[in-house]
Design a protein around this motif. Sequence first.
Motif, PDB file in Angstrom:
ATOM      1  N   ASN A   6      38.381  -7.472  12.586  1.00  0.00           N
ATOM      2  CA  ASN A   6      39.275  -6.794  13.750  1.00  0.00           C
ATOM      3  C   ASN A   6      38.617  -5.340  13.789  1.00  0.00           C
ATOM      4  O   ASN A   6      38.479  -4.858  14.969  1.00  0.00           O
ATOM      5  CB  ASN A   6      40.516  -6.773  13.426  1.00  0.00           C
ATOM      6  N   SER A   7      38.400  -4.792  12.750  1.00  0.00           N
ATOM      7  CA  SER A   7      37.884  -3.323  12.925  1.00  0.00           C
ATOM      8  C   SER A   7      36.468  -3.415  13.600  1.00  0.00           C
ATOM      9  O   SER A   7      36.285  -2.316  14.442  1.00  0.00           O
ATOM     10  CB  SER A   7      37.757  -2.701  11.413  1.00  0.00           C
ATOM     11  N   LYS A   8      35.577  -4.305  13.308  1.00  0.00           N
ATOM     12  CA  LYS A   8      34.251  -4.240  13.715  1.00  0.00           C
ATOM     13  C   LYS A   8      34.447  -4.682  15.452  1.00  0.00           C
ATOM     14  O   LYS A   8      33.706  -4.010  16.134  1.00  0.00           O
ATOM     15  CB  LYS A   8      33.318  -5.363  13.163  1.00  0.00           C
ATOM     16  N   ALA A   9      35.209  -5.435  15.943  1.00  0.00           N
ATOM     17  CA  ALA A   9      35.360  -6.017  17.030  1.00  0.00           C
ATOM     18  C   ALA A   9      36.144  -4.716  17.819  1.00  0.00           C
ATOM     19  O   ALA A   9      35.445  -4.452  19.081  1.00  0.00           O
ATOM     20  CB  ALA A   9      36.395  -7.299  17.216  1.00  0.00           C
ATOM     21  N   TYR A  10      37.008  -3.984  17.226  1.00  0.00           N
ATOM     22  CA  TYR A  10      37.372  -2.716  17.972  1.00  0.00           C
ATOM     23  C   TYR A  10      36.301  -1.825  18.166  1.00  0.00           C
ATOM     24  O   TYR A  10      35.905  -1.234  19.208  1.00  0.00           O
ATOM     25  CB  TYR A  10      38.465  -1.989  17.420  1.00  0.00           C
ATOM     26  N   GLY A  11      35.716  -1.411  17.171  1.00  0.00           N
ATOM     27  CA  GLY A  11      34.209  -0.516  17.119  1.00  0.00           C
ATOM     28  C   GLY A  11      33.336  -0.813  18.202  1.00  0.00           C
ATOM     29  O   GLY A  11      33.038  -0.096  18.873  1.00  0.00           O
ATOM     30  N   LEU A  12      33.166  -2.309  18.595  1.00  0.00           N
ATOM     31  CA  LEU A  12      32.353  -2.818  19.510  1.00  0.00           C
ATOM     32  C   LEU A  12      32.960  -2.360  20.862  1.00  0.00           C
ATOM     33  O   LEU A  12      32.205  -1.912  21.659  1.00  0.00           O
ATOM     34  CB  LEU A  12      31.921  -4.123  19.322  1.00  0.00           C
ATOM     35  N   LEU A  13      33.974  -2.650  20.892  1.00  0.00           N
ATOM     36  CA  LEU A  13      34.666  -2.430  22.418  1.00  0.00           C
ATOM     37  C   LEU A  13      34.643  -1.107  22.735  1.00  0.00           C
ATOM     38  O   LEU A  13      34.504  -0.614  23.752  1.00  0.00           O
ATOM     39  CB  LEU A  13      36.341  -3.095  22.316  1.00  0.00           C
ATOM     40  N   ARG A  14      35.079  -0.131  21.545  1.00  0.00           N
ATOM     41  CA  ARG A  14      35.164   1.226  21.874  1.00  0.00           C
ATOM     42  C   ARG A  14      33.641   1.770  22.233  1.00  0.00           C
ATOM     43  O   ARG A  14      33.531   2.500  23.252  1.00  0.00           O
ATOM     44  CB  ARG A  14      35.402   1.999  20.450  1.00  0.00           C
ATOM     45  N   ALA A  28      37.689   7.266  32.131  1.00  0.00           N
ATOM     46  CA  ALA A  28      37.921   7.534  30.666  1.00  0.00           C
ATOM     47  C   ALA A  28      38.138   5.993  30.064  1.00  0.00           C
ATOM     48  O   ALA A  28      38.525   5.150  30.570  1.00  0.00           O
ATOM     49  CB  ALA A  28      39.380   8.368  30.735  1.00  0.00           C
ATOM     50  N   SER A  29      37.893   6.175  28.779  1.00  0.00           N
ATOM     51  CA  SER A  29      37.965   4.961  27.879  1.00  0.00           C
ATOM     52  C   SER A  29      39.429   4.582  27.756  1.00  0.00           C
ATOM     53  O   SER A  29      40.037   5.623  27.162  1.00  0.00           O
ATOM     54  CB  SER A  29      37.202   5.083  26.663  1.00  0.00           C
ATOM     55  N   PRO A  30      39.862   3.577  27.968  1.00  0.00           N
ATOM     56  CA  PRO A  30      41.281   2.941  27.566  1.00  0.00           C
ATOM     57  C   PRO A  30      41.400   2.701  26.077  1.00  0.00           C
ATOM     58  O   PRO A  30      42.472   2.312  25.555  1.00  0.00           O
ATOM     59  CB  PRO A  30      41.596   1.812  28.595  1.00  0.00           C
ATOM     60  N   VAL A  31      40.537   2.720  25.178  1.00  0.00           N
ATOM     61  CA  VAL A  31      40.298   2.326  23.903  1.00  0.00           C
ATOM     62  C   VAL A  31      40.522   3.507  23.164  1.00  0.00           C
ATOM     63  O   VAL A  31      39.678   4.214  22.742  1.00  0.00           O
ATOM     64  CB  VAL A  31      38.942   1.719  23.652  1.00  0.00           C
ATOM     65  N   HIS A  32      41.813   3.521  22.730  1.00  0.00           N
ATOM     66  CA  HIS A  32      42.258   4.807  21.880  1.00  0.00           C
ATOM     67  C   HIS A  32      43.489   4.417  20.953  1.00  0.00           C
ATOM     68  O   HIS A  32      44.673   4.689  21.138  1.00  0.00           O
ATOM     69  CB  HIS A  32      43.033   6.091  22.687  1.00  0.00           C
ATOM     70  N   ILE A  33      43.124   3.789  19.901  1.00  0.00           N
ATOM     71  CA  ILE A  33      44.157   3.208  19.057  1.00  0.00           C
ATOM     72  C   ILE A  33      43.726   3.990  17.713  1.00  0.00           C
ATOM     73  O   ILE A  33      42.848   3.678  17.129  1.00  0.00           O
ATOM     74  CB  ILE A  33      44.221   1.691  18.546  1.00  0.00           C
ATOM     75  N   ARG A  34      44.584   4.933  17.181  1.00  0.00           N
ATOM     76  CA  ARG A  34      44.297   5.484  16.152  1.00  0.00           C
ATOM     77  C   ARG A  34      44.458   4.669  14.900  1.00  0.00           C
ATOM     78  O   ARG A  34      45.071   4.017  14.522  1.00  0.00           O
ATOM     79  CB  ARG A  34      45.532   6.667  15.837  1.00  0.00           C
ATOM     80  N   GLY A  35      43.254   4.941  14.233  1.00  0.00           N
ATOM     81  CA  GLY A  35      43.013   4.153  12.791  1.00  0.00           C
ATOM     82  C   GLY A  35      42.664   2.714  13.072  1.00  0.00           C
ATOM     83  O   GLY A  35      42.114   2.037  12.199  1.00  0.00           O
ATOM     84  N   ALA A  36      42.402   2.180  14.347  1.00  0.00           N
ATOM     85  CA  ALA A  36      41.931   0.883  14.451  1.00  0.00           C
ATOM     86  C   ALA A  36      40.253   0.650  14.201  1.00  0.00           C
ATOM     87  O   ALA A  36      40.038  -0.589  13.814  1.00  0.00           O
ATOM     88  CB  ALA A  36      42.188   0.572  15.864  1.00  0.00           C
TER      89      ALA A  36
END
Length: 178
Positions: A6-14, A28-36
């Motif tokens: 999940n962390s790797k998928a989030y990092g790729l999306l970001r 602006a990027s909508p990808v802002h989940i603290r700690g994701a």
Amino acid sequence: DSTRANSKAYGLLRAIMNSAVDEDLIEASPVHIRGAGYRPKRRRLEPATVEELGVIVENMPEKWKLMILLASWCALRYGEIAELRRKDVKLRYVDGRWVGVIQIRRGVVFLKGEIRVEPPKSEAGIRDVAIPPHLIPIIKEHLETYAAPGQEGLLFPSETGRQQWPSTVVKYFKIALA
């Protein structure tokens, strides 16, 4: 569905969304989940004690005992060990005792049913490793008993004379470890 995946998928999306911002495709990027993007560290490995190592080695097939000792005492990787040849082991008798080094110049890589011999990935991988004195008699006996003949002879040849596949050794290692 693991924390790491999940962390790797989030990092790729970001990264994708940040690239879109850089290329002015979005404001602006909508990808802002603290700690994701946090990836938990892999579990810490506990090295075997000297006593445990002795039990593991004792329970390995004779022809692979030295393999475990070289990995443990000389910090060699499996691909380096599996590609060791007689010419890579330099033993000398100096001042009444045997001394030696192992020259690491190549390693074997096992990919999709193919065996490839390659140089180390970096200059740091090309090195001479001192052999601890207590391993020298074991190495000498292994050379006499199990290594293939000639200077190009593998120290740990398979039944076919090629490098030994890791899966074969791992099977026996897991039994010895248990």
